[in-house]
Design an enzyme around this catalytic site. Structure first.
Site, mmCIF file in Angstrom:
data_model
loop_
_atom_site.group_PDB
_atom_site.id
_atom_site.type_symbol
_atom_site.label_atom_id
_atom_site.label_comp_id
_atom_site.label_asym_id
_atom_site.label_seq_id
_atom_site.Cartn_x
_atom_site.Cartn_y
_atom_site.Cartn_z
ATOM 1 C CB ALA A 90 0.002 6.940 -3.680
ATOM 2 N NE ARG A 116 0.026 1.467 3.395
ATOM 3 C CZ ARG A 116 0.781 2.016 3.565
ATOM 4 N NH1 ARG A 116 2.789 1.427 3.910
ATOM 5 N NH2 ARG A 116 0.664 3.409 3.637
ATOM 6 C CG ASP A 162 -2.504 7.689 -0.627
ATOM 7 O OD1 ASP A 162 -2.840 9.106 0.277
ATOM 8 O OD2 ASP A 162 -1.660 7.318 -0.475
ATOM 9 N NE ARG A 177 -6.505 0.989 -1.633
ATOM 10 C CZ ARG A 177 -5.543 1.414 -0.559
ATOM 11 N NH1 ARG A 177 -4.696 0.517 -0.248
ATOM 12 N NH2 ARG A 177 -5.927 2.206 0.529
HETATM 13 O O1 MRU Z 1 -4.649 3.691 2.546
HETATM 14 P P1 MRU Z 1 -2.733 3.155 2.255
HETATM 15 O O2 MRU Z 1 -1.985 2.965 3.156
HETATM 16 O O3 MRU Z 1 -2.437 2.861 0.956
HETATM 17 O O4 MRU Z 1 -2.197 5.174 2.864
HETATM 18 C C1 MRU Z 1 -1.504 5.936 2.362
HETATM 19 C C2 MRU Z 1 -1.150 6.578 2.758
HETATM 20 O O5 MRU Z 1 -2.647 7.533 3.013
HETATM 21 C C3 MRU Z 1 -0.018 7.630 3.076
HETATM 22 O O6 MRU Z 1 -0.070 7.750 4.316
HETATM 23 C C4 MRU Z 1 0.599 8.025 2.382
HETATM 24 O O7 MRU Z 1 0.758 9.445 2.374
HETATM 25 C C5 MRU Z 1 0.003 7.611 1.146
HETATM 26 S S1 MRU Z 1 1.770 6.961 0.447
HETATM 27 C C6 MRU Z 1 3.388 7.837 0.953
#
Ligand code: MRU
Length: 368
Positions: A55, A53, A244, A90
């Site tokens: 981004a 997971r 993200d 996603r």
């Molecule tokens: O749902 P996730 O775990 O994929 O979400 C990730 C996030 O929200 C992170 O905090 C993030 O800032 C993005 S990835 C560097």
């Protein structure tokens, strides 16, 4: 970054040169297990079920997923179908579309026989590029921590607060929000990190705390609701989160709860920065609150909590009464006006259209 002294990336080609190794992040922090992906369906499952997971890592995994697909069937029908299937895994991380579009541009004009090698080469390029982008984010964000350190009394650490996991586990290496923190720690600046546990999936308590601990960075895990109190009492010098998807106007979509931290930071005069690589910017949209569809995930993530029992088993327990309805909004949008600045691989800019275009002038014609 290091895991038990071993430099480790969150995704890498296996020694045989075609399988893809990831870390099963659903098992962390209790088990460090690698999983081998051998087909695109495995890559799609890994993204959907959140074995990977974050981004940038979602983008890199999709890219390797396409390479695995081209190994099995490099026809145009297969390429187009796998593109759509991976894109649907996603909805929020715009790096996913960015990586898949890059692959489509490279692969579609090629003869099928040439596609597998080209897909592997581009997937590796995307992964290596991400490491370089995150390293530069770290170098740029380090300046903010240095400024904060200069204002502190000698011997007191800079206190930072972060939400979710935007460390090396969310990228290929270094991380986004955590990259400046690793840089500062490596440079001998004393830092202490408040880690939001980040319900419902606890990426903070499980992943950020694990990463920071493995790298020796002092940190404290707090419940998500503690941030306002800490800021009110002068215990946070700087907030840094990841994102993200960031719009062309500087609105920031990130893990649910980020918006509340930004509001608390604004109310208490605490700088609130967001770290991101260029591929996380969605230049097509301006108003994040209205235009970013928010991922809603299964209710089990809210009604159940998993962890390690005292006798060492991984177990899941239910925390809500039978019959209660639960809602699971996975992300929220922090409007640009609450963001002190965006830390990118090209430098730090105001969270605004002009700020972003100052760093990415080549997007002037496409930016919303
Ligand atoms: O749902 P996730 O775990 O994929 O979400 C990730 C996030 O929200 C992170 O905090 C993030 O800032 C993005 S990835 C560097």
């Amino acid at each position: 970054m290091d895991v038990d002294g071993q430099p480790t990336r969150s995704i890498a080609l296996a020694d045989d040169g075609w399988g893809v190794e990831i870390i099963d992040q659903t098992k962390l922090p209790h088990r460090f297990e690698k999983v081998r992906l051998e087909d695109w369906q495995g890559a799609a499952h890994a993204i959907k079920a959140m074995l990977v997971r974050g981004a940038p890592l979602i983008g890199a995994t999709a890219a390797y997923g396409m390479a695995l697909a081209m190994r099995d069937d490099p026809s145009e029908d297969s390429r187009a179908a796998v593109h759509d299937a991976l894109l649907a895994t996603r909805p929020t991380a715009v790096n996913l579309r960015w990586a898949l579009d890059r692959l489509a541009d490279r692969l579609a004009p090629l003869a099928p026989a040439d596609r597998m090698a080209a897909a592997y080469a581009l997937a590796t390029e995307i992964a290596d590029e991400d490491v370089a982008l995150c390293r530069s984010i770290g170098e740029n964000g380090l300046k903010l921590i240095e400024i904060a350190a200069d204002r502190k009394e000698a011997g007191t650490p800079v206190n930072l607060l972060t939400h979710c996991n935007a460390g090396w586990l969310a990228t290929v290496d270094w991380g986004t929000a955590l990259a400046p923190i690793y840089m500062a720690h490596n440079a001998g600046i004393s830092v202490h990190i408040w880690v939001d546990e980040t319900r419902p999936r606890n990426q903070g308590a499980g992943l950020t705390a694990w990463e920071l601990g493995r790298h020796g960075v002092p940190h404290t895990v707090v419940v998500d609701n503690a941030g306002g109190h800490l800021m009110q009492h002068g215990q946070v010098d700087l907030c840094i989160t990841g994102t993200d998807r960031t719009t062309a106007h500087g609105d920031v979509c990130n893990k649910i709860g980020t918006y509340l931290k930004a509001l608390a930071a604004e109310a208490n005069g605490v700088p609130f920065y967001v770290a991101l690589p260029g591929p996380t910017i969605d230049w097509r949209i301006g108003d994040g609150v209205r235009e970013i569809p928010i991922e809603q995930r299964g209710g089990d993530e809210v009604s159940k909590v998993s962890g390690l029992t005292d006798d060492g088993r991984l177990a899941e327990v239910t925390v809500t009464p039978p019959g209660s309805t639960v809602a699971n909004y996975a992300f929220d949008v922090t409007p640009a006006k609450l963001v002190s600045g965006l830390i990118t691989e090209r430098g730090i800019c105001p969270a605004s259209r002009e700020g972003l275009l100052g760093l990415y002038p080549e997007q002037r014609d496409t930016a919303a």
